[in-house]
Design a protein around this motif. Structure first.
Motif, PDB file in Angstrom:
ATOM      1  N   THR A  25       0.559  -1.125  -0.144  1.00 32.63           N
ATOM      2  CA  THR A  25       0.043   0.032   0.084  1.00 32.63           C
ATOM      3  C   THR A  25       0.898   1.418   0.063  1.00 32.63           C
ATOM      4  O   THR A  25       0.277   2.229  -0.280  1.00 32.63           O
ATOM      5  N   VAL A  26       1.969   0.987   0.322  1.00 28.02           N
ATOM      6  CA  VAL A  26       2.838   2.519   0.643  1.00 28.02           C
ATOM      7  C   VAL A  26       3.933   2.708  -0.650  1.00 28.02           C
ATOM      8  O   VAL A  26       4.587   3.648  -0.633  1.00 28.02           O
ATOM      9  N   GLY A  27       4.481   1.570  -1.204  1.00 29.44           N
ATOM     10  CA  GLY A  27       5.551   1.425  -2.179  1.00 29.44           C
ATOM     11  C   GLY A  27       6.983   1.411  -1.367  1.00 29.44           C
ATOM     12  O   GLY A  27       6.919   1.898  -0.167  1.00 29.44           O
ATOM     13  N   THR A  28       7.982   1.022  -2.145  1.00 26.47           N
ATOM     14  CA  THR A  28       9.247   1.051  -1.365  1.00 26.47           C
ATOM     15  C   THR A  28       9.971   2.203  -1.464  1.00 26.47           C
ATOM     16  O   THR A  28       9.694   3.165  -2.510  1.00 26.47           O
ATOM     17  N   VAL A  29      11.073   2.611  -0.563  1.00 26.34           N
ATOM     18  CA  VAL A  29      11.850   3.801  -0.706  1.00 26.34           C
ATOM     19  C   VAL A  29      12.392   4.072  -1.951  1.00 26.34           C
ATOM     20  O   VAL A  29      12.608   5.189  -2.157  1.00 26.34           O
ATOM     21  N   ALA A  85      12.262   7.173   7.463  1.00 28.69           N
ATOM     22  CA  ALA A  85      13.002   7.507   6.121  1.00 28.69           C
ATOM     23  C   ALA A  85      14.225   6.646   6.402  1.00 28.69           C
ATOM     24  O   ALA A  85      14.937   6.024   5.550  1.00 28.69           O
ATOM     25  N   SER A  86      14.847   6.709   7.428  1.00 23.77           N
ATOM     26  CA  SER A  86      16.191   6.067   7.838  1.00 23.77           C
ATOM     27  C   SER A  86      16.264   4.576   7.905  1.00 23.77           C
ATOM     28  O   SER A  86      17.035   3.967   7.204  1.00 23.77           O
ATOM     29  N   ALA A  87      14.988   4.105   8.380  1.00 26.70           N
ATOM     30  CA  ALA A  87      14.869   2.674   8.429  1.00 26.70           C
ATOM     31  C   ALA A  87      14.868   2.269   7.171  1.00 26.70           C
ATOM     32  O   ALA A  87      15.121   1.054   6.747  1.00 26.70           O
ATOM     33  N   GLU A  88      13.995   2.777   6.380  1.00 30.58           N
ATOM     34  CA  GLU A  88      13.720   2.310   4.760  1.00 30.58           C
ATOM     35  C   GLU A  88      15.036   2.431   4.070  1.00 30.58           C
ATOM     36  O   GLU A  88      15.211   1.736   3.197  1.00 30.58           O
ATOM     37  N   ALA A  89      15.932   3.546   4.102  1.00 29.32           N
ATOM     38  CA  ALA A  89      17.016   3.625   3.724  1.00 29.32           C
ATOM     39  C   ALA A  89      18.002   2.385   3.887  1.00 29.32           C
ATOM     40  O   ALA A  89      19.008   2.079   3.355  1.00 29.32           O
ATOM     41  N   GLU A 317      20.868   4.516  -4.364  1.00 31.94           N
ATOM     42  CA  GLU A 317      19.547   4.894  -4.597  1.00 31.94           C
ATOM     43  C   GLU A 317      18.650   4.862  -3.124  1.00 31.94           C
ATOM     44  O   GLU A 317      17.645   5.787  -3.214  1.00 31.94           O
ATOM     45  N   ARG A 318      19.116   4.140  -2.295  1.00 26.93           N
ATOM     46  CA  ARG A 318      18.177   4.013  -1.093  1.00 26.93           C
ATOM     47  C   ARG A 318      18.497   5.270  -0.200  1.00 26.93           C
ATOM     48  O   ARG A 318      17.552   5.297   0.561  1.00 26.93           O
ATOM     49  N   GLY A 319      19.477   6.142  -0.539  1.00 34.04           N
ATOM     50  CA  GLY A 319      19.658   7.343   0.355  1.00 34.04           C
ATOM     51  C   GLY A 319      19.170   8.540  -0.605  1.00 34.04           C
ATOM     52  O   GLY A 319      19.030   9.597   0.156  1.00 34.04           O
ATOM     53  N   VAL A 320      18.367   8.485  -1.445  1.00 31.57           N
ATOM     54  CA  VAL A 320      17.879   9.536  -2.294  1.00 31.57           C
ATOM     55  C   VAL A 320      16.751  10.297  -1.633  1.00 31.57           C
ATOM     56  O   VAL A 320      16.777  11.523  -1.550  1.00 31.57           O
ATOM     57  N   ILE A 321      15.763   9.408  -1.020  1.00 33.68           N
ATOM     58  CA  ILE A 321      14.764  10.251  -0.203  1.00 33.68           C
ATOM     59  C   ILE A 321      15.267  10.947   0.902  1.00 33.68           C
ATOM     60  O   ILE A 321      14.806  12.165   1.232  1.00 33.68           O
ATOM     61  N   LEU A 322      16.320  10.474   1.525  1.00 34.32           N
ATOM     62  CA  LEU A 322      16.911  11.324   2.701  1.00 34.32           C
ATOM     63  C   LEU A 322      17.601  12.564   2.084  1.00 34.32           C
ATOM     64  O   LEU A 322      17.486  13.631   2.739  1.00 34.32           O
ATOM     65  N   GLN A 323      18.326  12.296   0.782  1.00 37.29           N
ATOM     66  CA  GLN A 323      18.708  13.581   0.210  1.00 37.29           C
ATOM     67  C   GLN A 323      17.633  14.733  -0.109  1.00 37.29           C
ATOM     68  O   GLN A 323      17.828  15.921   0.100  1.00 37.29           O
ATOM     69  N   GLU A 324      16.754  14.086  -0.591  1.00 42.00           N
ATOM     70  CA  GLU A 324      15.679  15.062  -1.180  1.00 42.00           C
ATOM     71  C   GLU A 324      15.019  15.901   0.247  1.00 42.00           C
ATOM     72  O   GLU A 324      14.625  16.800   0.127  1.00 42.00           O
TER      73      GLU A 324
END
Lengths: 334, 334
Positions: A25-29, A85-89, A317-324
């Motif tokens: 339901t939420v998609g991956t990071v 976000a850190s857990a998902e990264a 790739e996994r760190g992109v959300i934290l960067q954004e």
């Protein structure tokens, strides 16, 4: 005493949190855009925070009403978002870390309630509404802060069985240290000392340092310490290795400092008259613009944000959300 | 950020507390007389509490001075003693539970500091000395309480590797719940409500119950909940089974209630003029003597003590110290 039967069974059995739900339901990071990520995780967090608070109608009602009033009255939810976000990264499941994410939001709220008290910052409004002690009285405000503080450590111990217990204890300890005298409380004490607001009876502390030394120290303790712990908590619970923990810890503390500098800047550019008064005064509040001026503060925030972005580059790739996320917090400046 | 290197290594490595020392210096729970037991465990606890607090010279000094002033300014150390005695009654090592024992003493002290604040009980003296907010100012008193609260959960997570992590988390959660709105904070709210001291703005709580209903509810939450959690903590950390946990939980809550009743009685019989005023007044403080009179309160305390003693009878020889402790607390009445 029979109420303890169920409780003791639960203590002996272990923890109840269910993290077996899929990510469907939420998609991956790595599969969602940043705005979608923010929206879906924001909903997860808001629902979890609401559910973590005792119902308003549960006696003694007034304390539960005061806790809900302060926690549910807005706020950016930055700290819980960083846990998630850190857990998902680090490959973790966002649902598994929700109890800890809620805990850090409750801690943040408790600190705001106590900071607003007449003996501290004496603030009448927060987020456009009366502060907790104005709405519920000072005694209930002190107690609502205390109750949120305790509930946070209750929640941390409830986190998912997917996180092994030694790591959960390490998270509990790291968060506790980040809000003690080496962290958040210590920062508030330095802030009060810097503004000469400590009761003279306890005055055998050394005189406060110059503003340019004092302000970074205050912000590192008061804001960056807990934000750093939030980022590490997500990573630890997701089973990150030591080098990833180092990277995320550096990210968290730089982001935390940048976040507070931007907050300071927004405070002064929001009111030019206040800026004029503060910029020329040594007796100013302990803020970055007061210590370094607005332009230099902006540069420092941008530099710290760049360092935070760089720190998580090894995650790919996994760190992109934290960067954004780091860039979006800096963009608040405009 | 290099300060984090050591910290992260520690987080990953585990816990540092050393419990390999033998019992040679303190004797076992079944081999010593009660006064010797009290003296040896009292010293263990006093030393551990002193060591658990940050040094007074560590900056920001004023907050560490205030914390030490309040924690080291006397007190019976009943709560840490119960953690230790309960652990030993279940075959545990007293040294292994010292971090948790210190934690509950810090929590107790934080609650006293906040209760004494002007917005709450507005007390100027405690244990014959100025209260924390009189000595250090109100802002530092709020923060000293908050810092002790956080340090307590830091200490709990540091407890011995001899205690397995799931049990330590259960202890952390049980203590957190015992001091939240279902426990200590809830009791303080009911106490304030009962005395009509809540700010009228938050007045959609129901009217307080009759004193005879309200007082036991206040004391169960405000005192007995944490004392019950102390006794369970020792037992859990020592690896007690469910039936022993039940027995000790019952012991702790009855003892906690008896303890508070005796405290109430000592308060009034210590000052006859106060007794005279309170005994005849419905607007009295929410105490057992005010609700039930001194004689009936004495009977209730004796009955609860007998129940506490009875509850740990199944432990045989190992329960004797806990029984002596319950009797000695009742004997304070004279």
């Amino acid at each position: 005493m029979s109420a303890w039967s169920g409780k003791l069974r639960r203590i002996c059995k272990g923890f109840e949190f269910n993290d077996t739900e899929t990510m469907a339901t939420v998609g991956t990071v790595t599969s969602v855009e940043f705005p979608t990520y923010l929206a879906t995780r924001g909903r997860l967090i808001d629902d979890a925070v609401e559910a973590a608070l005792p119902p308003a109608e549960q006696p003694p009602q007034i304390i539960h009403q005061a806790m809900r009033y302060s926690v549910l009255g807005g706020g950016k939810r930055l700290r819980p978002l960083l846990v998630v976000a850190s857990a998902e990264a680090c490959g973790g499941n966002p649902r598994a870390v929700l109890p800890v994410a809620c805990a850090v939001e409750l801690i943040h709220t408790y600190s705001l309630i106590h900071d607003d008290l007449p003996a501290m910052d004496n603030s009448d409004t927060r987020r456009g509404r009366p502060t907790c002690h104005i709405a519920y009285g000072e005694a209930i405000a002190v107690l609502a802060g205390d109750a949120l503080h305790a509930l946070a450590f209750d929640l941390i111990a409830r986190a998912s069985p997917a996180s092994d217990s030694p790591r959960l204890l390490a998270v509990s300890q790291d968060i506790a240290q980040s809000i003690g005298t080496a962290g958040m409380v210590g920062g508030q004490v330095l802030d009060l000392l810097g503004e000469g607001r400590i009761f003279p009876g306890g005055a055998n502390s050394p005189p406060p340092a110059p503003l340019a030394e004092l302000v970074p120290e205050i912000h590192l303790r008061k804001t960056a310490a807990l934000i750093g712990a939030c980022v590490r908590a997500g990573a630890l619970l997701a089973g990150a290795d030591v080098s990833t923990l180092h990277a995320l810890s550096a990210y968290g503390e730089r982001l935390g400092l940048a976040f507070q500098i931007i907050d300071d800047i927004l405070d002064v550019v929001g009111d030019d008259r206040v800026l004029g008064k503060r910029a020329g005064s040594d007796a100013a509040k302990a803020t970055y613009p007061a210590a370094f001026g607005v332009a230099r503060s902006r540069e420092m925030a941008a530099q710290l944000t760049a360092q935070a972005v760089e720190a998580v580059a090894p995650l790919g790739e996994r760190g992109v959300i934290l960067q954004e996320l780091a860039r979006s917090l800096l963009a608040r400046e405009r």
